[in-house]
Enzyme design. Structure first.
Site, mmCIF file in Angstrom:
data_model
loop_
_atom_site.group_PDB
_atom_site.id
_atom_site.type_symbol
_atom_site.label_atom_id
_atom_site.label_comp_id
_atom_site.label_asym_id
_atom_site.label_seq_id
_atom_site.Cartn_x
_atom_site.Cartn_y
_atom_site.Cartn_z
ATOM 1 N N HIS A 110 0.830 -1.217 0.000
ATOM 2 C CA HIS A 110 0.000 0.000 0.000
ATOM 3 C C HIS A 110 0.862 1.264 0.000
ATOM 4 O O HIS A 110 0.513 2.266 -0.610
ATOM 5 C CB HIS A 110 -0.908 -0.009 1.232
ATOM 6 C CG HIS A 110 -0.154 -0.126 2.518
ATOM 7 N ND1 HIS A 110 0.463 -1.312 2.889
ATOM 8 C CD2 HIS A 110 0.129 0.771 3.489
ATOM 9 C CE1 HIS A 110 1.066 -1.128 4.056
ATOM 10 N NE2 HIS A 110 0.899 0.127 4.434
ATOM 11 N N GLY A 139 7.271 1.411 1.242
ATOM 12 C CA GLY A 139 7.505 2.747 1.789
ATOM 13 C C GLY A 139 8.965 3.149 1.707
ATOM 14 O O GLY A 139 9.306 4.234 1.230
ATOM 15 N N THR A 140 9.821 2.265 2.169
ATOM 16 C CA THR A 140 11.268 2.532 2.147
ATOM 17 C C THR A 140 12.008 1.732 1.082
ATOM 18 O O THR A 140 13.157 2.050 0.769
ATOM 19 C CB THR A 140 11.899 2.150 3.499
ATOM 20 O OG1 THR A 140 11.672 0.747 3.714
ATOM 21 C CG2 THR A 140 11.299 2.955 4.640
ATOM 22 N N GLY A 141 11.417 0.667 0.601
ATOM 23 C CA GLY A 141 12.101 -0.273 -0.282
ATOM 24 C C GLY A 141 12.880 -1.328 0.484
ATOM 25 O O GLY A 141 13.324 -2.324 -0.096
ATOM 26 N N ILE A 142 13.030 -1.118 1.786
ATOM 27 C CA ILE A 142 13.882 -2.023 2.573
ATOM 28 C C ILE A 142 13.241 -3.395 2.761
ATOM 29 O O ILE A 142 13.865 -4.429 2.510
ATOM 30 C CB ILE A 142 14.219 -1.380 3.939
ATOM 31 C CG1 ILE A 142 15.042 -0.104 3.740
ATOM 32 C CG2 ILE A 142 14.991 -2.367 4.812
ATOM 33 C CD1 ILE A 142 15.222 0.730 5.008
ATOM 34 N N GLY A 143 11.992 -3.417 3.204
ATOM 35 C CA GLY A 143 11.322 -4.702 3.406
ATOM 36 C C GLY A 143 11.235 -5.501 2.116
ATOM 37 O O GLY A 143 11.444 -6.726 2.108
ATOM 38 N N MET A 144 10.952 -4.825 1.022
ATOM 39 C CA MET A 144 10.882 -5.498 -0.283
ATOM 40 C C MET A 144 12.249 -6.069 -0.667
ATOM 41 O O MET A 144 12.345 -7.208 -1.143
ATOM 42 C CB MET A 144 10.421 -4.528 -1.363
ATOM 43 C CG MET A 144 8.949 -4.194 -1.323
ATOM 44 S SD MET A 144 7.903 -5.628 -1.668
ATOM 45 C CE MET A 144 6.356 -4.790 -2.084
ATOM 46 N N HIS A 174 27.698 -4.013 -12.663
ATOM 47 C CA HIS A 174 28.598 -4.815 -11.828
ATOM 48 C C HIS A 174 27.925 -5.981 -11.108
ATOM 49 O O HIS A 174 28.565 -7.012 -10.905
ATOM 50 C CB HIS A 174 29.275 -3.922 -10.782
ATOM 51 C CG HIS A 174 30.297 -3.002 -11.360
ATOM 52 N ND1 HIS A 174 31.188 -2.297 -10.591
ATOM 53 C CD2 HIS A 174 30.567 -2.657 -12.646
ATOM 54 C CE1 HIS A 174 31.979 -1.568 -11.369
ATOM 55 N NE2 HIS A 174 31.607 -1.757 -12.628
ATOM 56 N N HIS A 209 33.492 -9.137 -13.155
ATOM 57 C CA HIS A 209 32.360 -9.121 -12.230
ATOM 58 C C HIS A 209 31.672 -10.481 -12.130
ATOM 59 O O HIS A 209 30.987 -10.756 -11.149
ATOM 60 C CB HIS A 209 31.353 -8.053 -12.652
ATOM 61 C CG HIS A 209 31.969 -6.696 -12.713
ATOM 62 N ND1 HIS A 209 32.412 -6.039 -11.593
ATOM 63 C CD2 HIS A 209 32.257 -5.900 -13.776
ATOM 64 C CE1 HIS A 209 32.942 -4.881 -11.960
ATOM 65 N NE2 HIS A 209 32.859 -4.775 -13.264
HETATM 66 C C1 RB5 Z 1 4.584 -0.066 5.579
HETATM 67 O O1 RB5 Z 1 4.155 0.790 6.593
HETATM 68 C C2 RB5 Z 1 6.108 -0.066 5.509
HETATM 69 O O2 RB5 Z 1 6.642 -0.635 6.656
HETATM 70 C C3 RB5 Z 1 6.592 -0.790 4.274
HETATM 71 O O3 RB5 Z 1 6.026 -0.209 3.154
HETATM 72 C C4 RB5 Z 1 8.091 -0.775 4.027
HETATM 73 O O4 RB5 Z 1 8.595 0.523 4.145
HETATM 74 C C5 RB5 Z 1 8.859 -1.755 4.815
HETATM 75 O O5 RB5 Z 1 10.077 -1.920 4.616
#
Ligand code: RB5
Length: 144
Positions: A9, A66-71, A98, A133
């Site tokens: 979302h 939101g941050t791309g980190i979790g993905m 690379h 590489h």
């Molecule tokens: C959702 O609130 C947020 O945690 C998710 O989108 C993402 O940023 C997680 O890494």
């Protein structure tokens, strides 16, 4: 090139900016969702995108939260996925040249649509260099 794209979302609005760019570029794509703004769990979208790329059904994947980190953490847990979390054009180019990344992660709460589109264009258009590489990429994949 065939691309599979997904967001949660918190990445939906940015994904809605990227999908028309793929269409403008003439790239065949599948959007696995999310399609609504209700709160969802990012691994539920990272998983189908990453598994489809790992299986070879799609050449590249794009993931936005939101941050791309979790993905990016989720995607890199899938065997044969090399996912880079990218928020600048230089890294988008270098991670193709690379690292031969096959999934791109971005954060909607981190960058705006203009930069995100430049990142996607660069990442999709930049070729892997191979050469010295390749040994490093193979060593990375031994960690799977
Ligand atoms: C959702 O609130 C947020 O945690 C998710 O989108 C993402 O940023 C997680 O890494």
């Amino acid at each position: 090139m065939k691309v599979i794209i997904g967001s949660d979302h918190a990445g939906l609005a940015l994904k809605k900016e990227i999908v028309p760019l793929l269409e403008e570029m003439g790239i065949e794509y599948e959007d696995v969702g999310a399609h609504e703004t209700e709160s969802v769990d990012y691994p539920d979208f990272a998983r189908p995108v990453s598994e489809a790329v790992a299986a070879g059904t799609y050449e590249r994947g794009i993931l936005i939260c939101g941050t791309g980190i979790g993905m990016s953490i989720s995607a890199n847990k899938v065997k044969n996925i090399r996912c880079a979390l990218v928020h600048d054009v230089f890294s988008a180019e270098m991670t193709r040249r690379h690292n031969d990344t096959n999934v791109l992660a971005m954060g909607e709460r981190v960058i705006g649509p203009g930069l995100a589109k430049a990142i996607v264009t660069t990442w999709l258009e930049t070729e892997y260099e191979g050469g010295r590489h390749q040994r490093r990429v193979e060593k990375m994949m031994e960690l799977d």
